[in-house]
Design a protein around this motif. Structure first.
Motif, PDB file in Angstrom:
ATOM      1  N   GLY A 158     -15.344 -15.501   7.482  1.00 22.59           N
ATOM      2  CA  GLY A 158     -15.797 -15.220   6.078  1.00 22.59           C
ATOM      3  C   GLY A 158     -14.588 -15.114   5.005  1.00 22.59           C
ATOM      4  N   ASP A 159     -14.904 -14.069   4.091  1.00 26.07           N
ATOM      5  CA  ASP A 159     -13.916 -13.750   3.078  1.00 26.07           C
ATOM      6  C   ASP A 159     -13.193 -12.416   3.392  1.00 26.07           C
ATOM      7  OD1 ASP A 159     -14.161 -15.948   1.476  1.00 26.07           O
ATOM      8  OD2 ASP A 159     -16.137 -15.167   0.609  1.00 26.07           O
ATOM      9  N   LEU A 160     -12.078 -12.290   2.949  1.00 24.64           N
ATOM     10  CA  LEU A 160     -11.445 -10.924   3.101  1.00 24.64           C
ATOM     11  C   LEU A 160     -12.063 -10.007   2.099  1.00 24.64           C
ATOM     12  CD1 LEU A 160      -7.628 -12.030   3.838  1.00 24.64           C
ATOM     13  CD2 LEU A 160      -9.387 -11.557   5.408  1.00 24.64           C
ATOM     14  N   SER A 161     -11.981  -8.463   2.486  1.00 21.83           N
ATOM     15  CA  SER A 161     -12.435  -7.506   1.619  1.00 21.83           C
ATOM     16  C   SER A 161     -11.296  -7.414   0.541  1.00 21.83           C
ATOM     17  CB  SER A 161     -12.653  -6.089   2.481  1.00 21.83           C
ATOM     18  OG  SER A 161     -11.179  -5.656   2.731  1.00 21.83           O
ATOM     19  N   PRO A 162     -11.559  -6.894  -0.640  1.00 23.00           N
ATOM     20  CA  PRO A 162     -10.738  -6.583  -1.652  1.00 23.00           C
ATOM     21  C   PRO A 162      -9.376  -5.595  -1.286  1.00 23.00           C
ATOM     22  CG  PRO A 162     -12.827  -6.544  -2.490  1.00 23.00           C
ATOM     23  CD  PRO A 162     -12.996  -6.523  -1.429  1.00 23.00           C
ATOM     24  N   ALA A 163      -9.962  -4.790  -0.519  1.00 25.04           N
ATOM     25  CA  ALA A 163      -8.870  -3.879   0.107  1.00 25.04           C
ATOM     26  C   ALA A 163      -7.950  -4.646   1.080  1.00 25.04           C
ATOM     27  CB  ALA A 163      -9.643  -2.546   0.752  1.00 25.04           C
ATOM     28  N   THR A 164      -8.474  -5.424   1.820  1.00 22.79           N
ATOM     29  CA  THR A 164      -7.578  -6.196   2.826  1.00 22.79           C
ATOM     30  C   THR A 164      -6.715  -7.244   2.068  1.00 22.79           C
ATOM     31  OG1 THR A 164      -9.133  -6.035   4.633  1.00 22.79           O
ATOM     32  CG2 THR A 164      -7.733  -7.819   4.781  1.00 22.79           C
ATOM     33  N   SER A 165      -7.265  -7.755   1.235  1.00 20.54           N
ATOM     34  CA  SER A 165      -6.421  -8.959   0.363  1.00 20.54           C
ATOM     35  C   SER A 165      -5.403  -8.614  -0.362  1.00 20.54           C
ATOM     36  CB  SER A 165      -7.583  -9.768  -0.741  1.00 20.54           C
ATOM     37  OG  SER A 165      -8.520 -10.397   0.018  1.00 20.54           O
ATOM     38  N   ASN A 166      -5.735  -7.330  -0.866  1.00 13.93           N
ATOM     39  CA  ASN A 166      -4.613  -6.453  -1.810  1.00 13.93           C
ATOM     40  C   ASN A 166      -3.400  -6.104  -0.995  1.00 13.93           C
ATOM     41  OD1 ASN A 166      -4.122  -3.933  -3.781  1.00 13.93           O
ATOM     42  ND2 ASN A 166      -4.175  -5.970  -4.755  1.00 13.93           N
ATOM     43  N   ARG A 167      -3.350  -5.997   0.193  1.00 15.22           N
ATOM     44  CA  ARG A 167      -2.155  -5.893   0.866  1.00 15.22           C
ATOM     45  C   ARG A 167      -1.108  -6.926   1.483  1.00 15.22           C
ATOM     46  NH1 ARG A 167      -5.620  -1.604   1.341  1.00 15.22           N
ATOM     47  NH2 ARG A 167      -4.650   0.874   1.901  1.00 15.22           N
ATOM     48  N   VAL A 223     -12.638  -4.594  12.006  1.00 19.71           N
ATOM     49  CA  VAL A 223     -11.263  -4.780  12.725  1.00 19.71           C
ATOM     50  C   VAL A 223     -10.359  -5.025  11.206  1.00 19.71           C
ATOM     51  CG1 VAL A 223     -10.049  -6.683  13.516  1.00 19.71           C
ATOM     52  CG2 VAL A 223     -12.050  -5.987  14.765  1.00 19.71           C
ATOM     53  N   GLN A 224     -10.691  -5.712  10.125  1.00 16.65           N
ATOM     54  CA  GLN A 224     -10.069  -5.731   9.024  1.00 16.65           C
ATOM     55  C   GLN A 224      -9.734  -4.541   8.690  1.00 16.65           C
ATOM     56  OE1 GLN A 224     -11.318  -8.492   5.780  1.00 16.65           O
ATOM     57  NE2 GLN A 224     -12.325  -9.700   7.237  1.00 16.65           N
ATOM     58  N   ALA A 225     -10.737  -3.295   8.614  1.00 18.15           N
ATOM     59  CA  ALA A 225     -10.357  -2.023   8.278  1.00 18.15           C
ATOM     60  C   ALA A 225      -9.505  -1.345   9.084  1.00 18.15           C
ATOM     61  CB  ALA A 225     -11.837  -1.289   8.275  1.00 18.15           C
ATOM     62  N   ALA A 226      -9.224  -1.626  10.269  1.00 19.00           N
ATOM     63  CA  ALA A 226      -8.311  -1.105  11.102  1.00 19.00           C
ATOM     64  C   ALA A 226      -6.944  -1.784  10.916  1.00 19.00           C
ATOM     65  CB  ALA A 226      -8.776  -1.269  12.800  1.00 19.00           C
ATOM     66  N   PHE A 227      -7.058  -2.814  10.266  1.00 22.23           N
ATOM     67  CA  PHE A 227      -5.843  -3.356   9.859  1.00 22.23           C
ATOM     68  C   PHE A 227      -4.861  -2.743   8.650  1.00 22.23           C
ATOM     69  CE2 PHE A 227      -7.022  -8.137  11.266  1.00 22.23           C
ATOM     70  CZ  PHE A 227      -6.571  -7.865  12.550  1.00 22.23           C
ATOM     71  N   LEU A 228      -5.774  -2.064   7.843  1.00 23.27           N
ATOM     72  CA  LEU A 228      -5.262  -1.505   6.607  1.00 23.27           C
ATOM     73  C   LEU A 228      -3.855  -0.604   6.771  1.00 23.27           C
ATOM     74  CD1 LEU A 228      -8.606  -0.827   4.663  1.00 23.27           C
ATOM     75  CD2 LEU A 228      -7.349  -2.645   4.820  1.00 23.27           C
ATOM     76  N   ARG A 229      -4.027   0.251   7.593  1.00 28.38           N
ATOM     77  CA  ARG A 229      -2.931   1.225   7.589  1.00 28.38           C
ATOM     78  C   ARG A 229      -1.753   0.606   8.223  1.00 28.38           C
ATOM     79  NH1 ARG A 229      -1.837   6.069  11.429  1.00 28.38           N
ATOM     80  NH2 ARG A 229      -0.129   7.231  10.109  1.00 28.38           N
ATOM     81  N   LEU A 230      -2.083  -0.482   9.184  1.00 29.67           N
ATOM     82  CA  LEU A 230      -0.958  -1.003  10.066  1.00 29.67           C
ATOM     83  C   LEU A 230      -0.279  -1.923   8.962  1.00 29.67           C
ATOM     84  CD1 LEU A 230       0.537  -2.064  12.286  1.00 29.67           C
ATOM     85  CD2 LEU A 230      -1.549  -3.642  12.983  1.00 29.67           C
ATOM     86  N   THR A 231      -0.957  -2.807   8.171  1.00 27.21           N
ATOM     87  CA  THR A 231      -0.086  -3.513   7.439  1.00 27.21           C
ATOM     88  C   THR A 231       0.403  -2.889   6.050  1.00 27.21           C
ATOM     89  OG1 THR A 231      -2.169  -3.899   6.076  1.00 27.21           O
ATOM     90  CG2 THR A 231      -1.844  -5.582   7.648  1.00 27.21           C
ATOM     91  N   HIS A 232       0.089  -1.540   5.830  1.00 28.18           N
ATOM     92  CA  HIS A 232       0.580  -0.868   4.732  1.00 28.18           C
ATOM     93  C   HIS A 232       1.751   0.116   5.218  1.00 28.18           C
ATOM     94  CE1 HIS A 232       0.631   0.068   0.603  1.00 28.18           C
ATOM     95  NE2 HIS A 232       0.507   1.552   0.842  1.00 28.18           N
ATOM     96  N   GLU A 233       1.371   0.652   6.352  1.00 31.75           N
ATOM     97  CA  GLU A 233       2.472   1.779   6.786  1.00 31.75           C
ATOM     98  C   GLU A 233       3.120   1.292   7.905  1.00 31.75           C
ATOM     99  OE1 GLU A 233       0.271   5.545   6.566  1.00 31.75           O
ATOM    100  OE2 GLU A 233      -0.986   4.989   4.927  1.00 31.75           O
ATOM    101  N   ARG A 234       2.830   0.349   8.568  1.00 28.17           N
ATOM    102  CA  ARG A 234       3.089   0.150   9.871  1.00 28.17           C
ATOM    103  C   ARG A 234       3.119   1.042  10.786  1.00 28.17           C
ATOM    104  NH1 ARG A 234       3.879  -3.304   6.308  1.00 28.17           N
ATOM    105  NH2 ARG A 234       5.504  -5.133   6.356  1.00 28.17           N
ATOM    106  N   PRO A 262       3.814  -8.127   3.801  1.00 26.27           N
ATOM    107  CA  PRO A 262       2.867  -8.772   4.667  1.00 26.27           C
ATOM    108  C   PRO A 262       2.583 -10.159   4.141  1.00 26.27           C
ATOM    109  CG  PRO A 262       2.132  -6.558   4.538  1.00 26.27           C
ATOM    110  CD  PRO A 262       3.027  -6.564   3.595  1.00 26.27           C
ATOM    111  N   VAL A 263       2.697 -11.269   4.774  1.00 25.89           N
ATOM    112  CA  VAL A 263       2.616 -12.730   4.177  1.00 25.89           C
ATOM    113  C   VAL A 263       1.397 -13.219   4.914  1.00 25.89           C
ATOM    114  CG1 VAL A 263       3.616 -15.122   4.042  1.00 25.89           C
ATOM    115  CG2 VAL A 263       4.882 -12.964   3.528  1.00 25.89           C
TER     116      VAL A 263
END
Length: 336
Positions: free
Chosen positions: A128-137, A91-102, A6-7
């Motif tokens: 605002g800022d991205l959470s550490p979990a979101t940024s790391n993906r 919403v950022q939390a909902a992105f986590l699995r999508l960006t990591h596991e598709r 993910p870019v």
């Protein structure tokens, strides 16, 4: 993107992050779905819970089903999150699995390319800022557009032929920005509201200036000020009025010669480049004529116009273009 990572592009508003990503996807022949972070609810990303046979399943969103069909057809598919940092934490939390596991709920999207764009917190719309979990993906990249890159894109039409009036307006603005490069992107301090200069708003100004029915209603400076603000518009107007340039069509046809003053010659060459690349039945012939003109001027003055011609008409490379290239290589000691 090719590696499936993910870019995320970071940069101030108006520099072309979204346009760049869309153009890149189109260049690859890829299908792109766009989600705007600030407008989303978690169910827009992870799916809507629906009771079914005594259990609850997540019904995939319509955008995910479209992507699934594209991927199954063998075509490359992109998901683009615009204004990612503006998305609420849920919403950022909902992105986590999508960006990591598709995965979207129970729907798998193998091979999906995921890209995003964000403005820094101080310039984002309620961002605002991205959470550490979101940024790391994400792989994070700073996106910047140089003045020279803007010239090439704006005068060549960003891939589309323009009217002669629009091309002339773009050339005038780019000539001004060559003398005042800091005016390309100048977000005022303590900004509240109103027009301000950015690559996007300068392009808007050029489009307004190049629309006959609009320009008859307002002075040029008024039109430009509506897009980039009064201070920048005033400076552009003063610069534009100070130049004494021949009609680019007459130079292209050989009726008049180029100006001899360096800044006026440069501005005239940009104007001719725009005119040559504008919509015309004799497009190829006009491009070749301008290459002939460029072959007879100083290399440093011809270089920018040459780049514009190569971007707008890459299929036309007469001997004059090769001569200019050899001159550039000789001047740079073979570095380019």
């Amino acid at each position: 993107v090719e590696a499936g990572i993910p870019v995320l592009l970071w940069g101030p508003p108006g520099v072309g992050k979204t346009a760049f990503l869309r153009a890149l996807a189109a260049e690859r022949g890829s299908h792109m779905e766009t989600l705007i972070g600030s407008t989303l609810d978690p169910t827009d990303v992870s799916g809507l819970p629906i009771p079914e046979g005594g259990r609850v399943r997540l019904a995939p969103p319509a955008w995910a089903e479209r992507l699934k069909k594209v991927l199954e057809s063998g075509r490359e598919a992109w998901l683009f999150f615009d204004e990612l940092s503006c998305a609420p934490p849920s919403v950022q939390a909902a992105f986590l699995r999508l960006t990591h596991e598709r995965c979207v709920g129970e729907l798998e999207l193998p091979g999906l390319k995921v890209v995003a764009a964000s403005n820094p917190a101080e310039t984002a719309a309620d961002g605002g800022d991205l959470s550490p979990a979101t940024s790391n993906r994400w792989a994070h990249f700073q996106f910047a557009l140089s003045v020279e890159e803007y010239f090439v894109g704006e005068i060549s039409g960003w891939g589309s032929a323009r009217t002669a009036e629009h091309a002339r307006a773009s050339s005038s603005i780019c000539s001004f920005l060559r003398r005042n490069p800091k005016a390309l992107l100048d977000l005022p301090k303590n900004f509240h509201s109103g027009a301000w200069p950015s690559p996007r708003s300068w392009s808007m100004a050029a489009k307004l200036l190049g629309t006959d029915s609009v320009e008859k209603l307002c002075e040029g400076e008024t039109l430009v000020a509506a897009c980039v603000g009064e201070p920048a518009a005033r400076e552009w107007s003063e610069f534009d009025s100070s130049l004494s340039l021949p009609d680019p069509e007459k130079v292209l046809s050989g009726e008049v010669k180029l100006p001899t003053r360096g800044d006026e010659m440069y501005a005239c060459l940009l104007a001719i480049a725009g005119a040559a690349l504008s919509k015309n039945e004799k497009f190829d012939e006009r491009i070749r004529k301008f290459w002939t003109i460029l072959g007879a001027v100083r290399t440093d003055l011809a270089l920018q116009a040459a780049k514009i011609l190569l971007a707008g008409a890459p299929h036309i490379t007469p001997p004059e273009s090769l001569k200019i290239g050899k001159k550039i290589i000789a001047v740079s000691g073979g570095a380019q």
